[in-house]
Design an enzyme around this catalytic site. Structure first.
Site, mmCIF file in Angstrom:
data_model
loop_
_atom_site.group_PDB
_atom_site.id
_atom_site.type_symbol
_atom_site.label_atom_id
_atom_site.label_comp_id
_atom_site.label_asym_id
_atom_site.label_seq_id
_atom_site.Cartn_x
_atom_site.Cartn_y
_atom_site.Cartn_z
ATOM 1 N N TYR A 40 -1.575 -0.382 11.195
ATOM 2 C CA TYR A 40 -1.787 -1.076 9.908
ATOM 3 C C TYR A 40 -0.609 -0.832 8.979
ATOM 4 C CZ TYR A 40 -3.336 -1.520 5.030
ATOM 5 O OH TYR A 40 -3.409 -1.829 3.696
ATOM 6 N N THR A 94 0.828 -1.205 0.000
ATOM 7 C CA THR A 94 0.000 0.000 0.000
ATOM 8 C C THR A 94 0.864 1.259 0.000
ATOM 9 O OG1 THR A 94 -1.401 1.293 1.498
ATOM 10 C CG2 THR A 94 -0.156 -0.451 2.509
ATOM 11 N N ASP A 95 0.287 2.350 -0.489
ATOM 12 C CA ASP A 95 1.008 3.629 -0.447
ATOM 13 C C ASP A 95 1.168 4.136 0.991
ATOM 14 O OD1 ASP A 95 -1.660 4.320 0.015
ATOM 15 O OD2 ASP A 95 -1.775 5.831 -1.568
ATOM 16 N N GLU A 96 0.395 3.538 1.922
ATOM 17 C CA GLU A 96 0.451 4.033 3.303
ATOM 18 C C GLU A 96 1.812 3.773 3.965
ATOM 19 O OE1 GLU A 96 -3.029 3.499 5.705
ATOM 20 O OE2 GLU A 96 -4.287 3.171 3.946
ATOM 21 N N LYS A 98 2.251 -3.392 7.370
ATOM 22 C CA LYS A 98 2.464 -3.602 5.930
ATOM 23 C C LYS A 98 3.919 -3.264 5.558
ATOM 24 C CE LYS A 98 -0.185 -4.576 3.137
ATOM 25 N NZ LYS A 98 -0.604 -5.918 2.625
#
Ligand code: NAD
Length: 379
Positions: A165, A140-142, A169
């Site tokens: 989260y 994810t870009d997060e 990741k």
């Protein structure tokens, strides 16, 4: 024939991914491994499972003996790891579950792949890998953290996660890269922006707003609604993953995003306006409304579907301000471009939800309702 292990395919993106693969390729076999948590719904992929081209196994990606058994039985060529705890709010409530699934689960799959795919060692001690295998991590870009008003995340942006989260990741990504560097494992990672489209669990922004409008409930928006996300239609994400696995360079990270930045408030307003417009032009959709107000002329009233439904709620802890992806690498190397514009995708998505209320009923169990009430109050 290529055999895929696709984990988490009873969830949103994984389900869209296997539907995309099965439509696109004749000569493949897919084994789905999914624990069917609250976010997994077997009904979503029931029509795809035929025990021939597509096989379903219920299980945890962290289960070592199950993973070994599956690798031994099916001789996978590709692993595509979607399985994850995926909701930031839930990670704030229970971080440890995110470590178990997202980090330990990924590491367990990496090890199972290593035990199955290594054919020997070269003279310097590095493992030799079966030809054509690939471990693909869906990220994810997060993992990059938060941006200010300017700039984009590239593959070189330092990893700087803020939520439990995104920290989990990021750790999973680091393990995937560690297996690349330590064992020369053929891996790839895609880091994608926010997805939207069919089969999205209605705890996430767009399907939650649609569900609440249909139920005549208020629309909770965190803080002042100014947080920016970069939205991509889920099928464009699926195409990107397929391209990276089949043509992307092993060992590489590819950012995936469609330059479609919107604030949360814009998304909510656009969803309200689109539902209103669709119900105006297709009055049959009004029957889907659970809140039925009848006008003096006997029509179903939709005048109450407007911005007054929006309620600003206490901001999420550590809420990242802005995400925006620079997809230049995947565009230049693999020719990927997003094919569905947001204007088209949002209408497709909303129409899908209006036509699939049975699916929404099925996935929103009593357990989810309790969670919703805890997060947003009984609005
Ligand atoms: N949704 C997005 O916008 C987005 C964007 C970028 C990346 N991602 C990543 O894509 C992946 C899929 O996201 P999603 O939105 O489809 O998630 P989702 O929550 O809809 O689905 C997750 C699936 O994983 C399964 N699962 C959870 N724990 C498991 C375990 N221990 N073992 C086996 N299966 C398990 C669930 O049952 C569910 O079917 C995730 O890794 C997420 O981090 C999502």
């Amino acid at each position: 024939m290529k055999t895929y292990l696709v984990t988490g395919a009873a969830g949103f993106i994984g389900a869209n991914f296997i539907k995309y693969l099965l439509k696109r390729y004749d000569n493949i076999r897919i084994v789905v491994l999914d624990a069917l948590t609250y976010a997994g719904n077997l009904g979503t992929i029931a029509d795809d499972i035929d025990n021939d081209r597509c096989i379903f196994v219920r299980g945890d990606i962290g289960d070592r003996s199950l993973a070994d058994e599956l690798f031994a039985r099916y001789k996978f060529d590709y692993v595509v790891n979607f399985a994850a705890e995926s909701h930031v709010d839930r990670s704030i409530e229970n971080p440890q579950l995110f470590l178990q699934t997202n980090i330990l689960g990924t590491q367990n799959l990496l090890d199972a792949a290593r035990r199955s795919w290594v054919t020997g060692h070269d003279e310097t001690g590095y493992p030799l890998w079966r030809n054509g295998v690939r471990f693909h991590q869906v990220s994810t870009d997060e993992v990059y953290g938060s941006l200010g008003a300017e700039g984009y995340f590239t593959e070189h942006t330092p990893l700087c996660p803020h939520s439990p989260y995104s920290a989990s990741k990021t750790s999973a990504d680091l393990f995937v890269m560690a297996y690349r560097d330590t064992y020369h494992m053929p891996v790839s990672i895609t880091r994608c922006s926010n997805n939207y489209g069919p089969y999205h669990f209605p705890e996430k922004l767009i399907p939650l707003i649609i569900k609440n409008i249909l139920e005549g409930k208020s629309l909770p928006v965190y803080g002042d609604g100014s947080n920016v996300r970069d939205w991509l239609y889920v099928e464009d994400h699926c195409k990107a993953i397929d391209l990276v696995i089949s043509q992307g360079r092993a060992g590489e990270v590819y950012n995936v995003g469609g330059h479609n930045e919107k604030t949360n408030l814009e998304i909510v307003r656009l969803t309200i306006a689109t539902i209103h417009r669709l119900m105006e032009s297709h009055p049959e959709y009004r029957k889907v409304l659970k809140k039925q107000v009848i006008t003096p002329d006997g029509d179903i009233d939709i005048s109450w579907i407007n911005d007054s439904l929006i309620t600003f709620v206490k901001d999420r802890l550590g809420h990242d301000q802005r995400y925006a992806i620079d997809p230049t690498k995947i565009h230049n190397e693999l020719g990927w471009v997003p094919e569905t514009t947001f204007e088209v995708g949002i209408v497709k998505t909303i129409e899908w939800y209006l036509n699939h209320q049975d699916w929404v009923e099925e996935v929103t169990s009593g357990e989810y309702q309790k969670y919703y009430d805890r997060m947003y109050g009984n609005r």
